[in-house]
Write an enzyme that holds these catalytic residues in place. Structure first.
Site, PDB file in Angstrom:
ATOM      1  CG  PHE A  25      55.374  47.045  57.988  1.00 55.40           C
ATOM      2  CD1 PHE A  25      55.523  45.942  58.818  1.00 55.40           C
ATOM      3  CD2 PHE A  25      54.155  47.697  57.990  1.00 55.40           C
ATOM      4  CE1 PHE A  25      54.484  45.509  59.640  1.00 55.40           C
ATOM      5  CE2 PHE A  25      53.116  47.287  58.806  1.00 55.40           C
ATOM      6  CZ  PHE A  25      53.285  46.183  59.636  1.00 55.40           C
ATOM      7  CD  GLN A  26      50.986  45.011  57.105  1.00 48.75           C
ATOM      8  OE1 GLN A  26      50.382  45.962  56.644  1.00 48.75           O
ATOM      9  NE2 GLN A  26      50.459  44.202  58.015  1.00 48.75           N
TER      10      GLN A  26
END
Ligand SMILES: Cc1cc2nc3c(=O)[nH]c(=O)nc-3n(C[C@H](O)[C@H](O)[C@H](O)COP(=O)(O)OP(=O)(O)OC[C@H]3O[C@@H](n4cnc5c(N)ncnc54)[C@H](O)[C@@H]3O)c2cc1C
Ligand SMILES: Cc1ncc(C[n+]2csc(CCOP(=O)(O)OP(=O)(O)O)c2C)c(N)n1
Ligand SMILES: [Mg+2]
Lengths: 582, 171
Positions: free
Chosen positions: A110-111
């Site tokens: 994530f990210q």
């Protein structure tokens, strides 16, 4: 110490008191360490791009390193434009980016983004720190790399687990770099050759640039000293403005695409040129094959790759401007170098003839505000006001600001030259104002550019920064419109700014003051009201939408093929080779 | 754009770098980003204690471009030293290739005969194939491979050029 504490300690030991940033999951430990300490003030921007430009404004107006803190993924990608801008304009920055924990790197977490991969070509150097024990060394190294030699942006990518891990702290004095050692002193043999060439010159010119600003205030003083000693004319690049006093009779103004007639013709006709911290950018050389064809050229630059990159020179001196000029002046004095006084007088006579063309003249009007007039009035009314910092956005207004606003000192003119980033000016003004709370900071803006980072008005409100936006509102992407007029048969494809906001109400909605001038007679009043206000102001100056910026060297043309005004434009169609250039 | 009328020449450049993650990407990114040629590029650690790697890159360009390439390489923070072996003086260039040839009868015998002339060694052989190892400068390898292509060449693997200056001095 934890990694996050090491980061803060290292910043403090580097003398950092202000950082610009935006939080997110991958930097929360650092934000936690920021909480409840008072040494470093964090400025919360509204978009990471704003943070980087603000740090650039801070850095350029102080000579210090600007510091940015952003989260992983989108925080990083939003920063890329600013990093590239800083790389092109040699602005020292350290940008600390959060990263997903080391064990997740490469898993499309994530990210997650490949921060070092993405920023490698747009930084001077970057690091991924995988071990908290390396952290202090890397941060100190990052500052050293960012500020020394040719300054530039450095990214330090910090996985979240490293921010939590414990490691040993090292003070800055214990850090030496193995391979990176920029050369500051110039080679005496080359300096001697330079003095020889210059003392033989009959038609000399000093062409100085941003490197003088980078080198520090002493460099500008040495430049003035050398100019005085030699009697040579001086021209500056866009990035160099302020490195030599604009009021000095030896100053010919800016050179290049929108430079003065006298500066460009002096560059074209000179027999000896000394480039000082300037990089022969295509905006200043025009057609390379016809660039200053009869001159012997000397180039002082701290970056060896700048020398002989675009224009071959006879003498290249690798070194820092201040160091080299000091030695050059010493040598000049010790050899009692005396250029041919008669020749120099004739050269100045020629230059004065060129000056007499008064190339920045424009047709003023009683009914519509000419943008040049507005900027001239801004200059006149702010002249005696002490410290004045001017930033710009990108476009015609930027060029008019460069032509009509006069700078006496370096570090007071902040503009995006190399990348030409619209949206630079407002956050850069914010950064300059943070560094100089008492000074007057004005963003000379275009309405299209201003909208690119308008969200920073909210930051300006939060920190009660009295930034003044002097909006040259021509309702066009004026610079684009100008090229379309001159090069694309007046087909104004997508350059009209439809549906603009009411800038007065917009200002008010951010808690700032909105002012407007629509007639020339209102300009002075609006400027005075703007200066009198203790708050942030957007002054919406409604200018002639059709005005073009002259002089102009059309792309692909030579210095002696300038267009001086609207009447010139039909005479010389731009060549096919010129059309492909930007 | 500069009129590129100057002669283009081939240069072999040795670069000593810190052996750290990403250093090769920096060098390759520099060449692709600035539009320089890479004819060959090799890299390996040469000093384990100091953690130094040596990159040998063969490139071509006008004198101005070659000067730029060297200056740009020198700008990279982990670069320690650069030497343009082509201008620095006499030097030795070597490359190694593994060449697989498949065939039988006349062609198989001919392949062996040519390998012998080129001092290539057979490292592997089956009833219907050979893998030759050949060492030399790039031109010799090109010539050998060209000859083998008529004799059942099926696979080639080359190391790229490594180079070192003649005489007693280090880089
Ligand atoms: C719309 C637009 C129009 C433009 N028109 C013009 C124009 O008409 N005229 C113009 O001049 N520009 C113009 N520009 C700007 C142009 O694109 C370049 O940014 C600018 O010309 C570069 O300035 P510079 O040569 O001073 O170099 P900089 O980008 O400031 O680079 C500095 C140089 O000095 C060296 N240096 C750095 N520190 C030191 C040190 N301590 N000692 C020694 N050397 C050092 C660096 O290595 C580098 O070579 C325009 C830009 C835009 C966006
Ligand atoms: C981010 C970005 N996108 C596009 C451009 C190309 N561009 C250069 S000037 C310009 C127009 C700027 O318009 P405005 O801010 O209104 O200034 P003006 O020229 O009208 O003074 C554009 C689109 C750019 N420089 N930067
Ligand atoms: Mg506009």
């Amino acid at each position: 110490m934890t990694g996050a504490e090491i980061v803060l300690q290292a910043l403090k030991d580097q003398g950092v008191t202000r950082i610009f940033g935006y939080p997110g999951g991958a930097v929360l430990p650092i934000y936690d360490a920021l909480f409840g300490q008072n040494d470093i003030l964090h400025i919360l921007v509204r978009q990471e791009g704003g943070a980087v430009h603000a740090a650039e404004g801070y850095a350029r107006s102080t000579g210090k390193v600007g510091v940015v803190l952003v989260t992983s993924g989108p925080g990083v990608t939003n920063s890329v434009t600013g990093l590239t801008d800083a790389l092109m304009d040699s602005i020292p920055l350290v940008c600390i980016t959060g990263q997903v924990p080391t064990h997740l790197i490469g898993n499309d977490a994530f990210q997650e983004c490949d921060t070092t991969g993405i920023t490698r070509p747009c930084t001077k150097h970057n690091y991924l720190v995988k071990n908290a024990d390396d952290l202090a060394r890397v941060i100190h190294e990052a500052f050293h790399v960012a500020r020394s030699g040719r300054p530039g942006p450095v990214v330090v990518d910090l996985p979240k687990d490293v921010q939590f891990a414990t490691g040993t702290y090292l003070p800055p004095s214990r850090v030496v770099h193995k391979s990176y050692k920029p050369r500051l002193k110039g080679d005496p043999v080359q300096i001697k050759r330079a003095v020889e060439i210059l003392s033989l010159a009959k038609r000399p010119i000093i062409y100085a640039g941003g490197g003088v600003v980078n080198s520090g205030p002493a460099a500008a003083q040495l430049l003035a000293q050398f100019a005085r000693l030699s009697g040579f004319p001086v021209t500056l690049t866009l990035m160099g403005l302020g490195a030599f006093p604009a009021s000095d009779p030896q100053f010919l103004g800016m050179l290049g695409m929108h430079g003065t007639f006298e500066a460009n013709l002096a560059m074209h006709g000179c027999d000896a040129m000394i480039a000082i911290g300037s990089r022969f950018d295509d905006r200043i050389t025009g057609k390379l094959a016809a660039f200053s064809p009869h001159s012997r050229k000397i180039h002082i630059d701290v970056d060896p790759s700048s020398i002989n990159k675009n224009v071959p020179v006879e003498v290249g001196i690798v070194g820092d401007v201040a160091h080299v000029l000091e030695d050059l002046i010493k040598f000049w004095k010790s050899t009692q170098a005396k250029p041919d006084a008669k020749a120099l007088k004739a050269w100045w006579k020629q230059i004065d003839e060129w000056r007499a063309r008064d190339c920045l003249r424009y047709q003023n009007s009683e009914t519509v505000i000419k943008p040049q007039y507005a900027i001239q009035r801004l200059y006149e009314l702010t002249k005696g006001l002490g410290e004045v910092f001017v930033t710009t956005e990108v476009g015609q207004h930027q060029m008019w600001a460069a032509q009509f606003f006069k700078f006496e000192k370096p570090n007071h003119w902040l503009t995006s030259g190399g990348l030409g980033t619209m949206g630079y000016g407002l956050p850069a003004a914010m950064g300059a104002q943070i560094a100089h709370p008492k000074a007057l900071v004005v963003d000379i803006a275009g309405e299209a550019s201003l909208l690119m980072n308008i969200q920073e008005m909210s930051t300006i409100a939060q920190y009660r920064l009295p930034v003044k936006v002097f909006l040259i509102n021509n309702q066009y992407m004026g610079m684009v419109r100008q090229w379309q007029e001159l090069l694309h048969g007046g087909r104004y494809s997508e350059s009209y700014m439809d549906s603009l906001p009411d800038f007065v109400k917009l200002a008010e909605s951010f808690g700032a003051v909105g002012l407007r001038a629509t007639r020339p007679s209102e300009v002075d009043g609006v400027i005075k009201a703007m200066l009198a206000s203790p708050k942030a102001v957007i002054a919406d100056i409604r200018v002639d939408p059709k005005e073009n910026c002259f002089p102009m060297i059309p792309s692909g043309a030579a210095h002696n093929e300038m267009l001086l005004g609207p009447a010139d434009k039909a005479e010389q169609p731009v060549s096919e080779n010129g059309m492909v250039l930007v | 754009m500069t009129p590129r009328t100057e002669p283009v020449a081939r240069h072999t450049i040795a670069v000593l770098v810190d052996n750290e993650p990403g250093v090769l990407a920096r060098v390759i990114g520099l060449f692709s980003g600035r539009g320089y040629n890479i004819e060959s590029l090799t890299v390996a650690e040469v000093d384990a204690a100091e953690r130094l790697s040596r990159i040998t890159v063969v490139t071509s360009g006008t004198p101005m471009v070659i000067e730029q390439i060297k200056a740009q390489l020198a700008r990279l923070v982990p670069v320690h030293k650069i030497s343009d072996l082509t201008v620095a003086g006499p030097h030795i260039e070597r490359e190694l290739a593994l060449v697989k040839v498949r065939g039988s009868g006349e062609k198989r015998v001919e392949a062996l005969r040519i390998a012998d002339i080129f001092r290539a060694r057979a490292l592997d052989s089956t009833a219907e194939s050979f893998v030759f190892e050949i060492v030399g400068d790039a031109g010799k390898l090109d010539a050998f491979i060209a000859l083998m292509s008529g004799l059942g060449l099926v696979d080639v693997s080359r190391t790229g050029v490594v180079a070192i200056a003649r005489g007693p001095d280090p880089l």
